[in-house]
Enzyme design. Structure first.
Site, PDB file in Angstrom:
ATOM      1  N   ASP A  66       0.818  -1.229   0.000  1.00 22.72           N
ATOM      2  CA  ASP A  66       0.000   0.000   0.000  1.00 22.72           C
ATOM      3  C   ASP A  66       0.845   1.270   0.000  1.00 22.72           C
ATOM      4  OD1 ASP A  66      -2.126  -1.808   0.312  1.00 22.72           O
ATOM      5  OD2 ASP A  66      -2.117  -1.612   2.486  1.00 22.72           O
ATOM      6  N   GLU A 242     -11.341   1.153  -4.066  1.00 20.82           N
ATOM      7  CA  GLU A 242     -10.683   1.585  -2.826  1.00 20.82           C
ATOM      8  C   GLU A 242      -9.375   2.298  -3.140  1.00 20.82           C
ATOM      9  OE1 GLU A 242     -10.186  -2.095  -0.699  1.00 20.82           O
ATOM     10  OE2 GLU A 242      -8.818  -2.918  -2.172  1.00 20.82           O
TER      11      GLU A 242
END
Length: 570
Positions: A66, A242
């Site tokens: 991430d 997302e």
């Protein structure tokens, strides 16, 4: 009081507490770890040696998922998810996007990170780092699935000198990101559930935007608006939209998101609008990054690519960082989701990752004028590297982390190594554990450490753990039964533990413990003379150290582990 001073006071208090605790546990055996070595042997690097004008991607190997990136002047800063690892949110800096140094962690105090009871894949999800030139301040916004915190933000003037206390944010959902418009306004975008009663299928999510009050560090109540419903094409039932980020270029607003879930269908998609609050229209050429369309048996396989962030260089070029995995020959994902980088072509209307829609290669061309210094002068290594740490420095390297609590709670520096003072928890506990962890960064590896230790009872154990989670791990260490010392190897799968092997040993001096990983097998070896190694338990499968078996979002960790609650019986 500034964050740096607060952190210094915290460390002094912790050292005092540890010293007092050590005085009161005279019955616990002293043990010292020293001469740690880790070496990568991956064939992808031996088969693809670098030329002078090349560098490897991933730029951060092992469990660094991430990624988010920002720039101030000539300095880039990059952060990653850290889940229940402590300290949280590792932060790296670079001047050229190739050579990276870790400058610390964003969340390095218990007041910022409440993960004491969290599973290994809870805690910190998808941090976003952005620099606001209008107030010369860095912001890190994230979701903390622990301690009742939820979405939160911290900030600083200097990312290397400590961050503020946590400011909780008043909205639900995950994956928040902050955007500073060129008129000084600020916004937050994030993933959320669709309005109650409108969910159409499992994985149906929306992207919301809020106005953000920079004075109060809080979203403006009632300003929220859904700007994407479901994803690029709701009729196709897209899942898990997302990881949103907003960018502005040539007067237009661009919203980039991950879509398809963090797995084989993962991708990155882009939308455009005339306003920060939409409406956002998807590009016709989506996705702009994915590895989902290619043969499963492709060479040098990279998969699961997505969850990206873009940065503009001082000369107007663009690069994107993103997560992806490199599975081993059995499809295992032992070293987790890693940080990759690609140049981004934004010469047209929409950005596109260069070679992000073909099978990815392990090497990239260096940006013009940049030299590859990775592994030298304090820059983080990549490729096949060797990392050696005598463990004698008072301030351990940033790559040494703990789980669910500060490492200062259980370590003591010594001239001959580091003491990992045993806690009354073992490796299977949903609690802080006394283990110093180093990320696994290769498929094929060799690691070793010297351990000076004589347990006094069967409740004591020290050694190495190969750790995917509290429910999936190996423990290789020394304990006692009656008057004899034993070396043991235990496998824990789904929380159920099984003794693989044990042997009675004579301890006259430090023992050397070694783990060798090759493809999907691990070998646990020991040496009583420092030269000749003996295997314990034969080769064992690395399956339980893989995400596809153990679940969760982390990669495997190698831990220097000690406990006073040992339950392994030789």
């Amino acid at each position: 009081m500034n964050p740096r001073t607060m952190h210094s006071i915290f460390l002094k208090k912790k050292r005092t507490m540890v010293a007092i605790a050590m005085l009161s546990v005279g019955s616990i055996s002293a043990q010292t770890f020293s001469d740690f070595s880790y070496k990568g042997n991956d064939k992808i690097y031996t088969n693809n040696p670098l030329k002078e004008n090349e560098f490897y991607s991933p730029i951060l190997q092992g469990c660094y998922p991430d990624p988010s990136i920002t720039r101030k002047g000539d300095d880039y800063y990059l952060v990653n998810s850290s889940f229940s690892m402590f300290p949280g949110v590792p932060i790296f800096t670079s001047k050229d996007l190739v050579n990276w140094k870790q400058v610390g962690h964003v969340l390095d105090r218990p007041s910022q990170l409440k993960v004491e009871k969290g599973g290994v894949s809870q805690g910190i999800y998808a941090p976003d780092i952005k620099y606001n030139k209008y107030n010369d301040t860095f912001y890190m916004i994230t979701t903390q699935i622990a301690g009742g915190i939820g979405n939160m933000v911290v900030k600083t003037k200097d990312p290397a000198k400590g961050w503020s206390e946590v400011q909780k944010l008043n909205f639900d959902g995950i994956d928040p990101a902050i955007f500073f418009d060129d008129n000084g306004k600020a916004y937050i975008v994030h993933n959320d559930a669709p309005p109650k009663g409108t969910e159409q299928y499992n994985g149906h999510r929306v992207i919301k935007i809020w106005d953000y009050d920079l004075e109060k560090d809080q979203v403006v109540a009632g300003s929220d608006k859904i700007i994407v419903n479901g994803g690029v094409d709701l009729s196709q039932k897209p899942i898990w939209i997302e990881g949103p980020h907003i960018y502005k270029k040539a007067g237009k607003y661009f919203l980039m998101c991950a879509e398809g879930g963090t797995g084989g269908n993962h991708s990155e998609v882009i939308f455009m609008s005339d306003s920060a609050k939409g409406p956002f229209v998807p590009a016709t050429n989506n996705p702009i990054l994915t590895q989902r369309y290619f043969p499963k048996d492709r060479r040098d396989k990279v998969d699961w690519a997505g969850h990206a962030d873009l940065v503009e260089t001082p000369d107007g070029k663009y690069y994107g960082v993103f997560l992806a995995i490199r599975p081993n020959e059995k499809g295992r994902v032992n070293h987790g989701r890693e940080t990759f980088i690609l140049p981004v072509d934004w010469s047209g209307k929409y950005p596109v990752f260069e070679n992000g829609l073909v099978p990815m290669k392990p090497k990239l061309k260096l940006p013009e004028g940049v030299k590859n210094k990775t592994g030298k002068d304090g820059f983080f290594p990549n490729g096949n590297f060797t990392y050696i740490d005598k463990l004698t420095d008072k301030n351990l390297d940033f790559r040494w982390i703990a789980m669910r609590g500060p490492r200062e709670n259980f370590i003591t520096s010594a001239k001959n190594g580091v003491k990992v003072n045993p806690m009354e928890t073992n490796i299977k506990a949903l609690a802080p554990v006394s283990a110093l962890f180093h990320r696994l960064q290769h498929e094929d590896f060799e690691t070793s450490v010297s351990l000076d230790y004589k347990p006094k009872s069967e409740k004591e154990l020290a050694g190495i753990t190969c750790y995917q989670s509290e429910r999936f791990n190996y423990v290789f260490g020394i304990t006692k039964k009656d008057k004899d010392f034993y070396i043991v190897l235990e496998r824990t799968e789904k929380g159920e533990s099984k003794l693989i092997a044990s042997e009675k040993i004579t301890l006259s001096k430090a023992i050397k413990l070694q783990v060798i990983g090759e493809r999907d097998e691990h070998q646990f070896n020991y040496s009583l003379d420092g030269k000749n190694f003996k295997n314990l338990g034969g080769p064992v499968s690395g399956d339980i150290l893989s995400t596809d078996v153990a679940g969760g979002f982390t990669g495997s960790l190698i831990g220097l582990y000690s406990t006073s609650s040992n339950d392994i019986k030789p």
